[in-house]
Design an enzyme around this catalytic site. Structure first.
Site, PDB file in Angstrom:
ATOM      1  N   CYS A  37       0.805  -1.222   0.000  1.00 61.55           N
ATOM      2  CA  CYS A  37       0.000   0.000   0.000  1.00 61.55           C
ATOM      3  C   CYS A  37       0.837   1.271   0.000  1.00 61.55           C
ATOM      4  CB  CYS A  37      -0.952  -0.004   1.193  1.00 61.55           C
ATOM      5  SG  CYS A  37      -2.037  -1.444   1.177  1.00 61.55           S
ATOM      6  N   HIS A  62      -2.056   7.936   6.687  1.00 60.12           N
ATOM      7  CA  HIS A  62      -2.356   6.653   6.041  1.00 60.12           C
ATOM      8  C   HIS A  62      -3.674   6.116   6.599  1.00 60.12           C
ATOM      9  CE1 HIS A  62      -1.694   2.889   4.002  1.00 60.12           C
ATOM     10  NE2 HIS A  62      -1.776   2.217   5.134  1.00 60.12           N
ATOM     11  N   GLU A  80       0.307   4.802  13.853  1.00 59.17           N
ATOM     12  CA  GLU A  80       0.667   5.997  13.074  1.00 59.17           C
ATOM     13  C   GLU A  80       0.636   7.252  13.939  1.00 59.17           C
ATOM     14  OE1 GLU A  80      -0.368   8.326   8.888  1.00 59.17           O
ATOM     15  OE2 GLU A  80      -1.704   6.729   9.600  1.00 59.17           O
ATOM     16  N   HIS A  94      -9.688   2.426   0.738  1.00 61.23           N
ATOM     17  CA  HIS A  94      -8.240   2.191   0.650  1.00 61.23           C
ATOM     18  C   HIS A  94      -7.912   1.644  -0.729  1.00 61.23           C
ATOM     19  CE1 HIS A  94      -4.216   1.343   1.419  1.00 61.23           C
ATOM     20  NE2 HIS A  94      -4.291   0.485   2.425  1.00 61.23           N
ATOM     21  N   PHE A 141       1.784  -3.655   3.832  1.00 58.16           N
ATOM     22  CA  PHE A 141       2.121  -4.987   4.333  1.00 58.16           C
ATOM     23  C   PHE A 141       3.584  -5.287   3.986  1.00 58.16           C
ATOM     24  CE2 PHE A 141      -2.329  -7.219   4.277  1.00 58.16           C
ATOM     25  CZ  PHE A 141      -2.756  -6.360   5.272  1.00 58.16           C
TER      26      PHE A 141
END
Length: 417
Positions: free
Chosen positions: A166, A306, A317, A341, A402
């Site tokens: 991502c 994110h 985060e 997403h 990931f």
């Protein structure tokens, strides 16, 4: 090193298939989520996603061409065509030498997953005879979108794909930025595309407990930082940016949306899919971006987080932001609450949002978040509900993937300084 301008934008998204419509829906706080139409979800734990709506491939391709390309490549070409036109570039008027200084770095996390899934279904439904589409491999491989954009426009500069889950398209943008400022290209087309709303993708993310299962109210399902968040909402689409040597852009009279001034990458080195509670990799990536740009944390006016609405990821985060920014009240928002997403394309469309935030002095809101998680620091300046008008000179855009990949970019308001 050379300065780098952003001179063109293009988007295919759940909130519109052109930049003006997309931006209007972002600042209006609309959700792109709805029930999945691409396959039967009756046996799936999650039945909704942020699908692209009303996309017509024939607007960009001759009908006979369409069968050669997976949807992720079709989205890539559509977004890049828009960005090229927006930048006022006419490649046909350039000679081969000029086009040798123009390249493409394009990202995707999944590539042609639709093609892969369809071909295997056909194979296993048959008698075992390997009758595969002759376009199977080029439709599937992740780098093909970059190749097609290059071939379509006759561009001979650097050409490749980046894959960091991502964080993929933010990685592509950073690589394109570096290519130009090192003098290896004058113009780069950078971005990412994803078309991974498929049965295997949704099923796979369900099995890893990553997706929201709020099936009764899809448009309210993506709720980053909320006490009741239960995972992300899958999205699809593409975002394209034209990055250009600043002096080259000025000389040709291009309009300049913003300047890209920094990029930082790092790794969590922690877990296949999870993020560490201390957010070390994310913090390191942000620090690297600030150092690269020659900025202090206090220079940043807005962070596009994110923030996917996963329980651990959001907190990790914010901890990373706290590590880098201390007690600064820098505004933070999570635009995935609207777009879903977009996986490998997330960094690209969120870079477009960041560029437009800088250009227009507007900070988009985080929608759907009603009750902030009790573990979130009380002094976190998360913009909720409605977008706000505020001076924005610098935006930091975060993406994480990931495998522990982190990538952060920084955009600056366009000035002559």
């Amino acid at each position: 090193m050379k300065r780098v301008a952003v001179t063109g934008l293009g988007v295919i998204s759940p909130l519109g298939n052109n930049v003006p419509e997309f931006w209007e829906n972002i600042i209006s706080g609309k959700s792109g989520a709805d029930y999945i139409t691409k396959f039967d979800t009756s046996k799936f734990k999650t039945t909704f996603a942020c699908e692209v709506k009303d996309f017509n491939a024939e607007d960009y391709f001759e009908k006979k061409e369409i069968r050669k390309y997976d949807l992720f490549t079709q989205y890539a070409v559509a977004a890049s065509d828009q960005a090229i036109m927006d930048a006022g570039l006419n490649f046909e008027s350039m000679d081969q030498q000029e086009r040798s200084k123009i390249g493409v770095i394009w990202a995707s996390g999944n590539g042609g997953i639709t093609t892969f899934e369809e071909q295997l279904k056909e194979f296993h439904a048959g008698d075992g005879t390997p009758r595969f589409n002759p376009f199977f491999i080029p439709k599937m491989i992740v780098d093909i979108a970059a190749g097609v954009i290059s071939i379509r426009n006759g561009l001979h500069g650097p050409n490749y794909a980046t894959v960091s889950a991502c964080a993929s398209s933010n990685t592509a943008i950073i690589n394109a930025f570096d290519t130009i400022r090192l003098g290896k290209a004058n113009i780069m087309i950078a971005g990412g595309s994803e078309a991974a709303i498929t049965s295997s993708s949704i099923g796979g993310f369900n099995s890893s407990h990553a997706l929201s299962k709020r099936n009764e109210e899809p448009q309210k399902a993506s709720r980053p930082f909320d006490r009741d968040r239960d995972g992300f909402v899958a999205g699809e689409g593409a975002g394209a940016l034209i990055l250009e040597d600043w002096d080259f852009a000025v000389k040709r009279g291009a309009k300049i949306y913003a300047e890209i001034v920094g990029g930082g990458m790092a790794a969590d080195a922690y877990h296949l899919t999870g993020t560490p509670s201390d957010g070390f990799g994310a913090a390191l990536g942000m620090k690297n971006a600030l150092e690269d740009a020659g900025l202090l944390f206090s220079d940043i006016d807005y962070i596009n987080a994110h923030a996917t609405a996963t329980p651990q990821g959001d907190l990790s985060e914010l901890t990373a932001i706290k590590t880098v920014f201390g007690d600064s009240l820098v505004p933070i928002s999570a635009t995935k609450s609207m777009t879903g997403h977009l996986l490998g394309a997330a960094g690209a469309i969120e870079s477009i949002i960041s560029v437009l935030a800088v250009k227009n002095d507007i900070i988009p809101a985080t929608i759907n978040t009603v009750n902030l998680d009790e573990q979130i620091p009380a002094d976190s300046n998360i913009i909720l509900g409605e977008s706000i008008h505020q001076k924005v000179n610098y935006v930091l855009n975060n993406t994480f993937g990931f495998g522990g990949h982190t990538a952060s970019t920084i955009f600056k308001k366009a000035t002559n300084q």
